[in-house]
Enzyme design. Structure first.
Site, PDB file in Angstrom:
ATOM      1  N   ASP A 181       0.867  -1.176   0.000  1.00 56.98           N
ATOM      2  CA  ASP A 181       0.000   0.000   0.000  1.00 56.98           C
ATOM      3  C   ASP A 181       0.908   1.231   0.000  1.00 56.98           C
ATOM      4  OD1 ASP A 181      -2.406   1.504   0.434  1.00 56.98           O
ATOM      5  OD2 ASP A 181      -3.178  -0.175   1.601  1.00 56.98           O
TER       6      ASP A 181
ATOM      7  N   ASP B 159      -3.160   4.649  -2.363  1.00 49.10           N
ATOM      8  CA  ASP B 159      -4.190   5.138  -1.451  1.00 49.10           C
ATOM      9  C   ASP B 159      -4.748   6.471  -1.967  1.00 49.10           C
ATOM     10  OD1 ASP B 159      -5.407   4.855   1.265  1.00 49.10           O
ATOM     11  OD2 ASP B 159      -4.345   6.724   1.649  1.00 49.10           O
TER      12      ASP B 159
ATOM     13  N   GLU C 116      -7.008   3.429  -5.550  1.00 48.91           N
ATOM     14  CA  GLU C 116      -8.271   3.622  -4.824  1.00 48.91           C
ATOM     15  C   GLU C 116      -8.852   4.955  -5.271  1.00 48.91           C
ATOM     16  OE1 GLU C 116      -9.988   4.149  -0.277  1.00 48.91           O
ATOM     17  OE2 GLU C 116      -8.071   5.008  -0.845  1.00 48.91           O
TER      18      GLU C 116
ATOM     19  N   HIS D 225     -11.052  -2.884   3.811  1.00 45.25           N
ATOM     20  CA  HIS D 225     -10.917  -2.511   5.226  1.00 45.25           C
ATOM     21  C   HIS D 225     -11.643  -1.218   5.590  1.00 45.25           C
ATOM     22  CE1 HIS D 225      -8.086  -0.181   2.978  1.00 45.25           C
ATOM     23  NE2 HIS D 225      -7.881   0.581   4.019  1.00 45.25           N
ATOM     24  N   ASP D 226     -12.287  -0.585   4.635  1.00 44.20           N
ATOM     25  CA  ASP D 226     -13.010   0.664   4.913  1.00 44.20           C
ATOM     26  C   ASP D 226     -14.519   0.494   4.822  1.00 44.20           C
ATOM     27  OD1 ASP D 226     -10.658   2.186   5.125  1.00 44.20           O
ATOM     28  OD2 ASP D 226     -10.582   2.493   2.965  1.00 44.20           O
TER      29      ASP D 226
HETATM   30  C1  GLC Z   1      -7.928   5.322   2.288  1.00 44.57           C
HETATM   31  C2  GLC Z   1      -7.684   4.129   3.153  1.00 44.57           C
HETATM   32  C3  GLC Z   1      -8.234   4.415   4.508  1.00 44.57           C
HETATM   33  C4  GLC Z   1      -7.489   5.605   5.084  1.00 44.57           C
HETATM   34  C5  GLC Z   1      -7.573   6.799   4.141  1.00 44.57           C
HETATM   35  C6  GLC Z   1      -6.593   7.877   4.509  1.00 44.57           C
HETATM   36  O1  GLC Z   1      -9.262   5.551   2.074  1.00 44.57           O
HETATM   37  O2  GLC Z   1      -8.226   2.989   2.563  1.00 44.57           O
HETATM   38  O3  GLC Z   1      -8.151   3.314   5.362  1.00 44.57           O
HETATM   39  O4  GLC Z   1      -8.016   5.945   6.330  1.00 44.57           O
HETATM   40  O5  GLC Z   1      -7.280   6.424   2.838  1.00 44.57           O
HETATM   41  O6  GLC Z   1      -5.295   7.485   4.186  1.00 44.57           O
END
Ligand code: GLC
Length: 544
Positions: free
Chosen positions: A107, A208, A269, A333-334
């Site tokens: 990541d 990310d 993402e 995970h979100d």
């Molecule tokens: C992304 C991650 C999340 C994190 C956010 C800030 O959305 O998946 O878990 O809190 O970025 O980095």
């Protein structure tokens, strides 16, 4: 190490063909009895992953971090956080995983760093510091904020800093200052951090919040708009603090960097308030110059309906550029776990099989979130045990994301075989029945169903690389054909708890290759009734 042949050749690529398994390292396997998962724990479980048949694992962040957002706030991109192990452990993980034909995806959290990253400490120390412009600093406007931008996790995106009497920008927590990707020296420094991991043999990266990287150069305020919730953040259209056109140019350079090496990939993402397949597909560029893969989060909601699924899939697949490649994701995970989102009493387990079949047989790279293969559900976390900063801030309106991050359920031993001590998050109540050991022993378990699906995909060119065509099979049935040359399959999914009619092309014979309700090898008539929640993969053969 460096690239030896053209990655754009016709040869199939691991990140297109194989299943990618997401691990949240804190919650996968604790090897040293501190209640937190770690890298040696992952190494212990590589055999399990190999048997499951996955081609790669994506690790949520393992870099050094003060953990304000559990690793999504990096203070040293070149170091492994001691809670997860050492650099030696990570090197061993790469070696052991590669030995088993499993690739490693890291990541990369590069929209922001931790506020404790040495670059930020320097940047905030004075306006003259050489790294001042590596972050985004603005003065006040007549005593007010520089503009109306809000932080995704709540509050303003601007934090006042007394040292130099200016605001810095943070799109997430104030402990996560955004870096300035428009600054060439920052970009160069970040690219060097990426090279460090490429040289170490990392096979790919998950980027990310990639669509946050570049902000409006004039810092214009966002216009009003209504999003998913009624948080102030969702009452703006994020056209100036996200998704700036210059991002594609940056991704082109990023892609070029990866193309210097052999068979590396990046998956992005792409955050959006509502399903937005066009936005996700946009960052694939022309399919050769943007992201290799980008997540379309159209399925992160609760609607369970065959025609809606088909429409969403069509909307995304039609937009993926011809030279690009799609991917499929239902959990991470979100987000509340898919098995909880789509749960409906006893139907949850049956729906999980329908989803499993869709995930593994759809065109594109499947992303499987740890525990999804067991049907793990979200756990309700008592207030006193909430860890996620989002949960801490918004409880009870939003319990945060801990519920989907609970420890992997390995066995019915104490703490689900995850750890020898009470873990950092509670274990799900159902772990005695729902765990790896149990499900491996039960021929008809969800886990064994996943294994069969993945094996089928791994052995079939049509399922891995074939074209996709939706079939009009009947009401409440999602059906599609996957084919290449002579090899063709049809997947039929009954989304309801009722028997449903399924009509296929009568000019072929159909034979079951994998099904929730039928024996392999059975004939399937071109007009058949599907059992409730039946998921069946059929091989198309010439009429005898
Ligand atoms: C992304 C991650 C999340 C994190 C956010 C800030 O959305 O998946 O878990 O809190 O970025 O980095």
């Amino acid at each position: 190490m460096k690239k030896t042949r053209n990655a754009q050749s016709n040869k199939s690529l691991w990140w297109q063909d194989g299943v990618i398994y997401q691990i949240y390292p804190r919650s996968f396997m604790d090897s040293n009895g501190d209640g937190v998962g770690d890298i040696p724990g992952i190494i212990q479980k590589l055999e399990y992953l190999q048997e499951l048949g996955v081609a790669g694992i994506w690790l949520s962040p393992i870099n050094k971090s003060p953990m304000f957002d559990f690793g999504y706030d990096v203070s040293d991109y070149r170091a492994i956080d001691p809670v997860f192990g050492s650099m030696k452990d990570f090197e061993r993980l790469i070696k052991e995983a590669h030995r088993r034909g499993i690739r490693i995806i890291m990541d990369l959290v590069m929209n922001h760093t931790s506020h404790l990253h040495p670059w930020f400490l320097e940047s905030r120390s004075s306006k003259e510091n050489l790294r001042r412009d590596w972050y985004i600093w603005r003065g006040d406007i007549k005593g007010k904020y520089p503009n109306n931008w809000m932080a995704y996790f709540g509050g303003r995106a601007w934090e006042w800093d007394d040292t130099t009497s200016q605001y810095y920008l943070h799109s997430f927590l104030k402990e996560q200052p955004d870096v300035n990707w428009r600054n060439p020296a920052l970009k160069n420094a970040m690219f060097n951090e990426i090279r460090f991991w490429l040289e170490k043999g990392v096979d790919g990266f998950r980027l990310d919040v990639v669509n946050f990287f570049i902000k409006d150069d004039r810092f214009r305020s966002n216009p009003f708009g209504i999003g998913k919730y009624l948080r102030p953040y969702d009452l703006q259209k994020h056209i100036y603090d996200r998704d700036r056109p210059e991002l594609l140019e940056l991704l082109r350079e990023w892609r070029a960097l990866l193309e210097e090496y052999d068979e590396r990939m990046m998956v992005g993402e792409v955050v959006a308030e509502k399903p937005n397949p066009a936005l996700a597909a946009n960052y694939l560029g022309d399919g050769t110059d943007g992201l290799h893969l980008s997540f379309d989060f159209s399925f992160m909601n609760r609607k369970w309906d065959a025609s809606l699924f088909e429409n969403r899939l069509r909307a995304y697949h039609e937009r993926v550029p011809e030279k690009g490649w799609p991917c499929t994701v239902f959990s991470n995970h979100d987000q509340v776990r898919s098995c909880s989102r789509y749960a409906k009493g006893d139907d949850a387990e049956k729906r999980a099989r329908v989803l499993a079949t869709l995930l593994i047989t759809m065109r594109g790279t499947p992303f499987l979130y740890y525990g999804e293969e067991l049907g793990m559900k979200n756990v309700c976390i008592p207030k006193s045990r909430i860890q996620d900063p989002v949960g801490k801030r918004y409880w009870p309106f939003n319990p945060g994301r801990d519920g989907e991050r609970t420890p992997m359920q390995w066995s019915d031993d104490a703490y689900a075989g995850f750890s020898s001590v009470e873990p950092w998050l509670p274990i799900a109540d159902d772990y005695r029945e729902k765990n790896v050991t149990c499900q491996l022993n039960e021929w008809n378990s969800l886990l064994n169903f996943y294994k069969s699906l993945i094996a089928l995909r791994n052995n079939s060119v049509a399922l891995r690389r074939g074209d996709l065509a939706f079939c009009d099979a009947g009401k409440d049935v999602l059906a599609y054909r996957r084919s290449v040359d002579e090899e063709a399959f049809c997947v039929a999914l009954n989304f309801t708890s009722k028997v449903r009619q399924c009509n296929l092309d009568e000019s072929y014979d159909w034979k079951v290759v994998l099904s929730t309700h039928r024996r392999n090898g059975e004939q399937f008539q071109f007009r058949e009734k599907l059992f409730p929640y039946e998921a069946t993969v059929l091989e198309q053969t010439k009429k005898r």
